[in-house]
Design an enzyme around this catalytic site. Structure first.
Site, short mmCIF file in Angstrom:
data_model
loop_
_atom_site.label_atom_id
_atom_site.label_comp_id
_atom_site.label_asym_id
_atom_site.label_seq_id
_atom_site.Cartn_x
_atom_site.Cartn_y
_atom_site.Cartn_z
N ALA A 63 21.41 41.61 -28.29
CA ALA A 63 22.39 42.63 -28.65
C ALA A 63 22.96 43.23 -27.37
O ALA A 63 22.53 42.93 -26.27
CB ALA A 63 21.71 43.71 -29.50
N GLY A 102 18.71 39.81 -30.84
CA GLY A 102 19.72 39.72 -31.89
C GLY A 102 20.27 38.32 -32.06
O GLY A 102 20.72 37.96 -33.16
N GLU A 105 17.84 36.64 -34.30
CA GLU A 105 17.97 37.24 -35.63
C GLU A 105 19.22 36.73 -36.33
O GLU A 105 19.22 36.51 -37.56
CB GLU A 105 17.97 38.76 -35.52
CG GLU A 105 16.60 39.31 -35.12
CD GLU A 105 16.60 40.81 -34.94
OE1 GLU A 105 15.78 41.49 -35.59
OE2 GLU A 105 17.40 41.31 -34.13
#
Length: 690
Positions: A63, A102, A105
């Site tokens: 992220a 992220g 994910e």
């Protein structure tokens, strides 16, 4: 679609490419067009499958952590993953480079994951004091099992593509053009037909999880965390994936994430993350760098051998020089033994060991250093000896070769001034063991050339070190502050504290060990020798050394060590010695609290850091934090001494230093003007480039 996200339709397989250099972070300007592209493709009848890929050197590597702690702009990652799971046609993540945080994910939101053979996958959020906040703790266990997920998430360490494939995280591993392979894979899956089950609806990985075994593993990992909150929260989140319905576990993960992101510990760890990157920056980023193809190291002892290994591990040929054949063979033998230990532990392959040993060329002739582009001396810590070595280097080193000293304390300006090329001289202060410890203090002398400095800063990164540029003073940043931290240690003993009480105050604070445990581990004779060279004394430590008590290596120091034991036990003889020396000085022992121990050791540490900033020995307060977190074991959950000063309250530190200065008159408690300013303004705003 946008500059950050593009779509190409290849015979019904839509290839969505994220392009957000340098690491394809999932910033808002990526998330927004990515969400729109996926919604459009979900509803596009001409598309039979979707591949998510990335341009550049890596898949999404996380992220955008600059957004942490700020209001979330929608769509966030969780919304994108949730939408991905509504797509009935097969979705495939094509992973090259790294899929971290992220990024992984996002990949877990796809039905399938394929990877390049060299790819690495992981959830490293714990290293920032966080847990995966986009469903990673709930989805990963459904693919790899709860215990494997626990180990990956709590360690934060990535796994390779083959291991990920074996664990069930990756569905296929390819060599060659990954996007082509992924497109073919997606097309074939689409032709076979669905239904395609999202990861959230799979339970194969969870199976019949043994919660007792899971809890035992989690407890062991929490023990290693030494008071850090994030590893414990990570373990709880993974456990929730086993015991709660998916949506409840997902909501619990989010609640834990929100709590952690607002915590002092996560703020501290994120501070260190950015501080390390800032520390490696120099003014004049376009400064040319010198070419380094071979490194010379003078001295094959513990430090010299470790330095040589650090460069060999980084792929550099090394010429290792000693004064005698016997000393050289002993040093090379120790290097080979160290590599053999790594092989026995499984952390190094036998082939890699042979390749690294092949990098070494041993010599007893200074002339063999003439081919080296960087020469580092790691000889005895004595100015006359250092100057003698540099005089020889001045005569034989090629023009433009960088000449470095590994001194811990000595004046590098004096060394540089003793030869004809001071512009090529600087300090490279490695920490022992040099092949393991991350920190490298790069000491810039007054006449060090900018290109020499830029070269070694870049070189530090290439050999996996965390570099901090510092100026010349006795002990530089780390050891100068260490002296301030330890200045009251013996006084505390004489006034009534025991070694174990002081060490416990440190370990309770979060240090891996206390100062007396560390002294015994390093060898008390090292400090004794340094004190004698400087005309200093330490009544308790000197007496112990005079008795031959040097610490672990002699079985006796501040503590007693049974044969082979690494942990010591309190020694009544040492406590009797302390009371005897106190009585000789008319000191009546009293109870000393843990708070007082911290005030008289760690407050002077911060104060000395402020003085270092005032003198421009360090460029930034955050540079000091990097030194102490990476070289001295300062608890990462407190962010380093200068960051911790803000958490502790600089005004409190000033007030207590004033108290102890008034009571003792000792210089170590005399408050630095910059620290008083910090107490008033809340920032080290006088930071300036060193």
């Amino acid at each position: 679609m946008s500059n950050s996200v593009s779509v190409v339709n290849d015979n019904g397989v839509a290839i969505v490419t994220i392009d957000n250099p340098p690491v394809n972070a999932l910033s808002f300007h990526v998330r927004e067009p990515l969400m729109q592209a996926l919604v459009d493709l979900r509803d596009d009848a001409s598309v039979t499958a979707i591949v998510i890929a990335c341009a550049g050197r890596t898949f999404v590597a996380g992220a955008d952590i600059t957004e942490f702690g700020k209001p979330v702009q929608q769509p966030d990652l969780r919304a994108i993953v949730a939408m991905l799971e509504t797509i009935a046609k097969p979705t495939v993540a094509a992973i090259h480079g790294t899929a971290l945080g992220g990024g992984l994910e996002l990949a877990l939101g796809c039905h399938f994951r394929v990877a390049d053979i060299d790819a690495k996958l992981g959830l490293p959020e714990v290293k920032l004091g966080l847990l995966p906040g986009g469903g990673g703790t709930v989805r990963l266990p459904r693919l790899v099992g709860a215990v494997k997920a626990l180990k990956m998430i709590v360690s934060g360490s990535p796994v390779g593509a083959d291991e990920a494939h074996e664990a069930g995280l990756v569905d296929a591993v390819f060599e060659g053009d990954l996007v082509t392979h992924a497109t073919n894979f997606a097309g074939e899956i689409a032709r076979k037909g669905g239904p395609f089950t999202p990861v959230r609806d799979r339970n194969d990985g969870l199976g019949e999880t043994d919660l007792a075994a899971f809890d035992a593993e989690a407890a062991e990992l929490a023990k290693k965390a030494r008071g850090l909150e994030a590893p414990v929260a990570c373990a709880q989140a993974v456990r929730n994936a086993v015991t709660l319905p998916f949506d409840e576990a997902l909501a619990a993960e989010r609640a834990l994430f929100v709590k952690l992101v607002a915590s002092d510990q996560s703020r501290a760890q994120r501070h260190l993350f950015f501080a390390e990157r800032e520390a490696a920056k120099l003014p004049g980023k376009d400064t040319p760098k010198r070419r380094i193809t071979r490194v010379g190291v003078i001295g094959a002892g513990t430090m010299g051998g470790g330095i040589a290994m650090a460069f060999a591990n980084g792929g550099f040929p090394v010429t290792l020089l000693e004064t005698s054949v016997e000393a050289l063979q002993r040093g090379l033998g120790m290097i080979e033994k160290n590599y053999a230990v790594s092989v026995s532990r499984g952390s190094l392959a036998e082939d890699a060991k042979r390749q690294r040993l092949a990098q070494f060329k041993g010599s007893t002739d200074y002339a063999d250093l003439a081919e080296c582009d960087l020469i580092i001396e790691a000889v005895f810590e004595d100015m006359a000896v250092k100057k003698e070595v540099f005089g020889k280097l001045d005569a034989i080193a090629k023009p433009g070769a960088i000449l470095a000293t590994n001194t811990s304390y000595l004046d590098i300006n004096e060394i540089a001034g003793s030869i004809s090329r001071p512009q090529d001289v600087l300090g490279l202060h490695f920490f022992s063991p040099a092949n393991v410890m991350k920190l490298l203090e790069i000491v810039r002398a007054d006449k060090t050339a900018p290109d020499a400095l830029a070269t070694v800063v870049d070189l530090a990164r290439r050999i996996g070190k965390v570099a901090v540029v510092v100026g010349v003073c006795h002990g530089f940043v780390g050891n100068r502050m260490l002296a301030a931290r330890g200045s009251e240690s013996e006084a505390l003993l004489l006034e009534g504290a025991t070694p174990s009480q002081i060490d416990k105050a440190f370990t309770d604070f979060g240090w891996p060990m206390g100062p007396f445990q560390m002294g015994d581990l390093a060898g008390l004779d090292i400090g004794w020798r340094n004190r004698k060279a400087r005309g200093l004394t330490a009544v308790i430590a000197d007496t112990l050394c005079e008795q031959g008590r040097f610490g672990q290596k002699t079985g006796r120091g501040f503590y007693l060590y049974e044969a082979g034991a690494r942990a010591g036990v309190p020694d009544p003889e040492v406590e009797a010695l302390i009371r005897e020396k106190a009585a000789e000085r008319g000191i009546v022992p009293r109870a000393i609290s843990a708070d007082e121990i911290i005030e008289r050791t760690l407050y002077p540490l911060v104060n000395e850091g402020a003085k270092i900033l005032e003198e421009k020995i360090a460029a930034r307060a955050s540079d000091i934090d990097v030194v102490w977190a990476n070289g001295y074991g300062f608890p990462i959950g407190k962010g380093g001494p200068m960051f911790w000063a803000g958490l502790e309250g600089a005004s409190r530190i000033v007030e207590r230093l004033d108290h102890w200065h008034q009571r003792t008159g000792k210089q170590v408690f005399e408050v630095a003007p910059l620290l008083r300013q910090m107490a008033e303004t809340g920032s080290w705003e006088s930071d300036a480039t060193a």
